[in-house]
Design a protein around this motif. Sequence first.
Motif, PDB file in Angstrom:
ATOM      1  N   THR A  15       0.814  -1.217   0.000  1.00 53.48           N
ATOM      2  CA  THR A  15       0.000   0.000   0.000  1.00 53.48           C
ATOM      3  C   THR A  15       0.846   1.266   0.000  1.00 53.48           C
ATOM      4  N   GLY A  16       2.163   1.089   0.261  1.00 50.52           N
ATOM      5  CA  GLY A  16       3.037   2.273   0.275  1.00 50.52           C
ATOM      6  C   GLY A  16       2.904   3.088   1.526  1.00 50.52           C
ATOM      7  N   ASP A  17       2.377   2.488   2.620  1.00 52.15           N
ATOM      8  CA  ASP A  17       2.147   3.245   3.838  1.00 52.15           C
ATOM      9  C   ASP A  17       3.175   2.965   4.922  1.00 52.15           C
ATOM     10  N   GLU A  18       4.266   2.208   4.616  1.00 47.25           N
ATOM     11  CA  GLU A  18       5.227   1.874   5.651  1.00 47.25           C
ATOM     12  C   GLU A  18       5.996   3.127   6.048  1.00 47.25           C
ATOM     13  N   PRO A  19       6.400   3.219   7.328  1.00 46.27           N
ATOM     14  CA  PRO A  19       7.127   4.398   7.789  1.00 46.27           C
ATOM     15  C   PRO A  19       8.498   4.479   7.152  1.00 46.27           C
ATOM     16  N   ARG A  20       8.951   5.682   6.870  1.00 41.50           N
ATOM     17  CA  ARG A  20      10.291   5.861   6.335  1.00 41.50           C
ATOM     18  C   ARG A  20      11.293   5.599   7.448  1.00 41.50           C
ATOM     19  N   PRO A  21      12.460   5.065   7.104  1.00 36.92           N
ATOM     20  CA  PRO A  21      13.477   4.812   8.124  1.00 36.92           C
ATOM     21  C   PRO A  21      13.826   6.109   8.858  1.00 36.92           C
ATOM     22  N   ARG A  22      13.863   6.034  10.160  1.00 38.41           N
ATOM     23  CA  ARG A  22      14.136   7.241  10.944  1.00 38.41           C
ATOM     24  C   ARG A  22      15.511   7.815  10.635  1.00 38.41           C
ATOM     25  N   ILE A  23      16.513   6.951  10.472  1.00 34.73           N
ATOM     26  CA  ILE A  23      17.865   7.434  10.220  1.00 34.73           C
ATOM     27  C   ILE A  23      17.950   8.145   8.880  1.00 34.73           C
ATOM     28  N   ALA A  24      17.239   7.637   7.868  1.00 33.47           N
ATOM     29  CA  ALA A  24      17.240   8.291   6.559  1.00 33.47           C
ATOM     30  C   ALA A  24      16.534   9.640   6.638  1.00 33.47           C
ATOM     31  N   ARG A  25      15.421   9.662   7.369  1.00 33.07           N
ATOM     32  CA  ARG A  25      14.681  10.916   7.510  1.00 33.07           C
ATOM     33  C   ARG A  25      15.514  11.964   8.247  1.00 33.07           C
ATOM     34  N   THR A  26      16.190  11.553   9.312  1.00 34.11           N
ATOM     35  CA  THR A  26      17.024  12.472  10.075  1.00 34.11           C
ATOM     36  C   THR A  26      18.173  13.010   9.226  1.00 34.11           C
ATOM     37  N   THR A  27      18.807  12.114   8.473  1.00 35.24           N
ATOM     38  CA  THR A  27      19.909  12.525   7.604  1.00 35.24           C
ATOM     39  C   THR A  27      19.433  13.504   6.538  1.00 35.24           C
ATOM     40  N   GLY A  28      18.277  13.198   5.947  1.00 33.54           N
ATOM     41  CA  GLY A  28      17.726  14.086   4.935  1.00 33.54           C
ATOM     42  C   GLY A  28      17.415  15.468   5.477  1.00 33.54           C
ATOM     43  N   VAL A  29      16.795  15.512   6.652  1.00 32.84           N
ATOM     44  CA  VAL A  29      16.464  16.798   7.268  1.00 32.84           C
ATOM     45  C   VAL A  29      17.728  17.603   7.549  1.00 32.84           C
ATOM     46  N   LEU A  30      18.749  16.944   8.088  1.00 27.41           N
ATOM     47  CA  LEU A  30      19.978  17.651   8.425  1.00 27.41           C
ATOM     48  C   LEU A  30      20.724  18.147   7.186  1.00 27.41           C
ATOM     49  N   LEU A  31      20.668  17.381   6.098  1.00 22.97           N
ATOM     50  CA  LEU A  31      21.260  17.858   4.851  1.00 22.97           C
ATOM     51  C   LEU A  31      20.565  19.122   4.362  1.00 22.97           C
ATOM     52  N   LEU A  32      19.239  19.133   4.440  1.00 24.70           N
ATOM     53  CA  LEU A  32      18.484  20.301   3.999  1.00 24.70           C
ATOM     54  C   LEU A  32      18.717  21.494   4.923  1.00 24.70           C
ATOM     55  N   VAL A  33      18.716  21.239   6.225  1.00 25.55           N
ATOM     56  CA  VAL A  33      18.897  22.325   7.197  1.00 25.55           C
ATOM     57  C   VAL A  33      20.290  22.931   7.080  1.00 25.55           C
ATOM     58  N   SER A  34      21.313  22.070   7.043  1.00 23.04           N
ATOM     59  CA  SER A  34      22.688  22.582   6.995  1.00 23.04           C
ATOM     60  C   SER A  34      22.953  23.345   5.707  1.00 23.04           C
ATOM     61  N   THR A  35      22.526  22.779   4.578  1.00 25.07           N
ATOM     62  CA  THR A  35      22.775  23.446   3.295  1.00 25.07           C
ATOM     63  C   THR A  35      21.984  24.741   3.183  1.00 25.07           C
ATOM     64  N   GLY A  36      20.712  24.683   3.547  1.00 20.80           N
ATOM     65  CA  GLY A  36      19.878  25.879   3.466  1.00 20.80           C
ATOM     66  C   GLY A  36      20.366  26.990   4.374  1.00 20.80           C
ATOM     67  N   ALA A  37      20.697  26.638   5.620  1.00 22.34           N
ATOM     68  CA  ALA A  37      21.159  27.644   6.576  1.00 22.34           C
ATOM     69  C   ALA A  37      22.485  28.245   6.144  1.00 22.34           C
ATOM     70  N   PHE A  38      23.376  27.407   5.622  1.00 19.22           N
ATOM     71  CA  PHE A  38      24.666  27.919   5.159  1.00 19.22           C
ATOM     72  C   PHE A  38      24.489  28.864   3.973  1.00 19.22           C
ATOM     73  N   LEU A  39      23.618  28.513   3.037  1.00 17.74           N
ATOM     74  CA  LEU A  39      23.392  29.379   1.880  1.00 17.74           C
ATOM     75  C   LEU A  39      22.855  30.744   2.299  1.00 17.74           C
ATOM     76  N   VAL A  40      21.973  30.754   3.296  1.00 19.15           N
ATOM     77  CA  VAL A  40      21.438  32.020   3.793  1.00 19.15           C
ATOM     78  C   VAL A  40      22.553  32.853   4.429  1.00 19.15           C
ATOM     79  N   ALA A  41      23.338  32.209   5.326  1.00 22.45           N
ATOM     80  CA  ALA A  41      24.418  32.928   5.999  1.00 22.45           C
ATOM     81  C   ALA A  41      25.466  33.409   4.999  1.00 22.45           C
TER      82      ALA A  41
END
Length: 255
Positions: A15-41
């Motif tokens: 059904t495609g409803d399984e939870p995403r791996p927490r470690i992958a989600r955390t890594t993805g969020v941190l990549l977006l946060v670090s890159t986005g925040a650095f670009l702003v600064a």
Amino acid sequence: MSTTSSRTKVTATATGDEPRPRIARTTGVLLLVSTGAFLVAATVLSMTFDWPDILREPANVVLPEFADGGTGLVWTWFAVAWTYAILLVPILLLPAALDRRDDVALRAATFAGAISVVLALIGFLRWVFVVPPLADAYVAGGVGARTAIAAAWTAQHQYGGALLGEHLGQLLGIAWSVTVSVIILRTRVLPTWTGWLGLIASALYLVNQGDILATAVPNFPVWDLGGLIGSYLWAVWLIVLGVLLLSRRPQFTSR
């Protein structure tokens, strides 16, 4: 694994409803946060201090300009340094996020990537702890004092900036991104176009080494546009990795 548990996971996968791996989600969020925040600064720094072009100017241009920036400029450099430093965490988490903890090449690349962030952090933090007193002394000093301070500025700028932060830091970061991209292409753990994008970004980012080497080797070929495009494309690649990791679904094996 129990029959009930197996059926639950099979149903969730179908059904495609399984939870995403927490470690992958955390890594993805941190990549977006670090890159986005650095670009702003970095954008703020570019607007207020003409970075990175001012890095190649002599002391009699850089130090008075830095002194004029005051405390606000120091805090901007502080933000640039530590927003980039966040990248260390997703780099360390990436092997687990890709389910490749035992990949020797990726483990070696992870070490290189982590060291690259530390070296870049040293280069950035010079502007917080080393440059301010030099700038203040340069502005307040006479001709003789300014000559000595300019020499001190050049020494720390070439060592902490050009050598550690830019040359070694960027080369190790490129080695990390090339290895990750090749692994993506070989294993298809992420869409293959992601691997090609990483290789292209890394190749263009490598061009920036010409600008760095030109500070030590006169008339060394420099293509400013290549380095600029490469650095931004490298950042785009990091963002793409973050988005793909956020949407990545776990692979269940039957038992």
